[in-house]
Design a protein around this motif. Structure first.
Motif, PDB file in Angstrom:
ATOM      1  N   VAL A 117      30.434  40.237  51.386  1.00 30.10           N
ATOM      2  CA  VAL A 117      29.991  39.502  52.571  1.00 30.10           C
ATOM      3  C   VAL A 117      30.911  39.790  53.755  1.00 30.10           C
ATOM      4  O   VAL A 117      30.467  39.961  54.874  1.00 30.10           O
ATOM      5  N   GLU A 118      32.205  39.852  53.511  1.00 27.23           N
ATOM      6  CA  GLU A 118      33.164  40.094  54.587  1.00 27.23           C
ATOM      7  C   GLU A 118      33.084  41.514  55.120  1.00 27.23           C
ATOM      8  O   GLU A 118      33.192  41.744  56.313  1.00 27.23           O
ATOM      9  N   THR A 119      32.953  42.489  54.230  1.00 29.64           N
ATOM     10  CA  THR A 119      33.062  43.882  54.651  1.00 29.64           C
ATOM     11  C   THR A 119      31.736  44.566  54.934  1.00 29.64           C
ATOM     12  O   THR A 119      31.675  45.440  55.774  1.00 29.64           O
ATOM     13  N   GLU A 120      30.691  44.180  54.257  1.00 32.40           N
ATOM     14  CA  GLU A 120      29.426  44.899  54.367  1.00 32.40           C
ATOM     15  C   GLU A 120      28.331  44.106  55.072  1.00 32.40           C
ATOM     16  O   GLU A 120      27.425  44.694  55.643  1.00 32.40           O
ATOM     17  N   LEU A 121      28.407  42.806  55.021  1.00 25.29           N
ATOM     18  CA  LEU A 121      27.352  41.977  55.602  1.00 25.29           C
ATOM     19  C   LEU A 121      27.952  40.860  56.451  1.00 25.29           C
ATOM     20  O   LEU A 121      27.841  39.683  56.123  1.00 25.29           O
ATOM     21  N   GLY A 126      26.111  31.904  56.288  1.00 27.22           N
ATOM     22  CA  GLY A 126      26.673  31.040  55.252  1.00 27.22           C
ATOM     23  C   GLY A 126      27.558  29.952  55.832  1.00 27.22           C
ATOM     24  O   GLY A 126      27.475  28.784  55.421  1.00 27.22           O
ATOM     25  N   LEU A 127      28.394  30.310  56.797  1.00 31.16           N
ATOM     26  CA  LEU A 127      29.260  29.302  57.420  1.00 31.16           C
ATOM     27  C   LEU A 127      28.456  28.269  58.185  1.00 31.16           C
ATOM     28  O   LEU A 127      28.781  27.080  58.168  1.00 31.16           O
ATOM     29  N   ASP A 128      27.401  28.695  58.858  1.00 34.58           N
ATOM     30  CA  ASP A 128      26.522  27.751  59.554  1.00 34.58           C
ATOM     31  C   ASP A 128      25.873  26.791  58.570  1.00 34.58           C
ATOM     32  O   ASP A 128      25.772  25.584  58.824  1.00 34.58           O
ATOM     33  N   HIS A 129      25.429  27.320  57.434  1.00 33.25           N
ATOM     34  CA  HIS A 129      24.795  26.493  56.402  1.00 33.25           C
ATOM     35  C   HIS A 129      25.795  25.468  55.855  1.00 33.25           C
ATOM     36  O   HIS A 129      25.470  24.281  55.711  1.00 33.25           O
ATOM     37  N   LEU A 130      27.006  25.905  55.559  1.00 34.83           N
ATOM     38  CA  LEU A 130      28.031  24.990  55.049  1.00 34.83           C
ATOM     39  C   LEU A 130      28.403  23.936  56.085  1.00 34.83           C
ATOM     40  O   LEU A 130      28.607  22.764  55.744  1.00 34.83           O
ATOM     41  N   ALA A 131      28.490  24.325  57.346  1.00 27.28           N
ATOM     42  CA  ALA A 131      28.813  23.367  58.409  1.00 27.28           C
ATOM     43  C   ALA A 131      27.731  22.292  58.515  1.00 27.28           C
ATOM     44  O   ALA A 131      28.029  21.108  58.697  1.00 27.28           O
ATOM     45  N   ALA A 132      26.469  22.706  58.387  1.00 33.05           N
ATOM     46  CA  ALA A 132      25.360  21.745  58.441  1.00 33.05           C
ATOM     47  C   ALA A 132      25.419  20.777  57.261  1.00 33.05           C
ATOM     48  O   ALA A 132      25.209  19.573  57.423  1.00 33.05           O
ATOM     49  N   GLN A 133      25.715  21.290  56.068  1.00 30.92           N
ATOM     50  CA  GLN A 133      25.833  20.421  54.894  1.00 30.92           C
ATOM     51  C   GLN A 133      27.001  19.459  55.053  1.00 30.92           C
ATOM     52  O   GLN A 133      26.905  18.289  54.667  1.00 30.92           O
TER      53      GLN A 133
END
Length: 63
Positions: free
Chosen positions: A5-9, A16-23
């Motif tokens: 996720v960090e290097t390729e996508l 993912g961070l937006d989703h976690l922030a919303a949760q």
């Protein structure tokens, strides 16, 4: 090797961070913690970490 996720996508990381922030904001993201109250409990909290008595994080709440 490593985290794809960090290097390729990198866009997936942002999603993912937006989703976690919303949760986190709506309360559906839960964390496991063993909380000790008061500075006098700090030694017990530290000693509890050593044998693995903690669940997730082990903060000491002050005040």
């Amino acid at each position: 090797m490593g985290v794809a996720v960090e290097t390729e996508l990198p866009q997936a990381r942002d999603i993912g961070l937006d989703h976690l922030a919303a949760q986190r904001a709506d309360g559906t993201l839960r964390t496991n913690e063993t909380v000790y109250d008061g500075l006098e409990q700090a030694p017990a909290a530290f000693l509890g970490v050593l044998p693995g008595a903690d669940t997730g994080k082990m903060p000491v709440r002050l005040g």
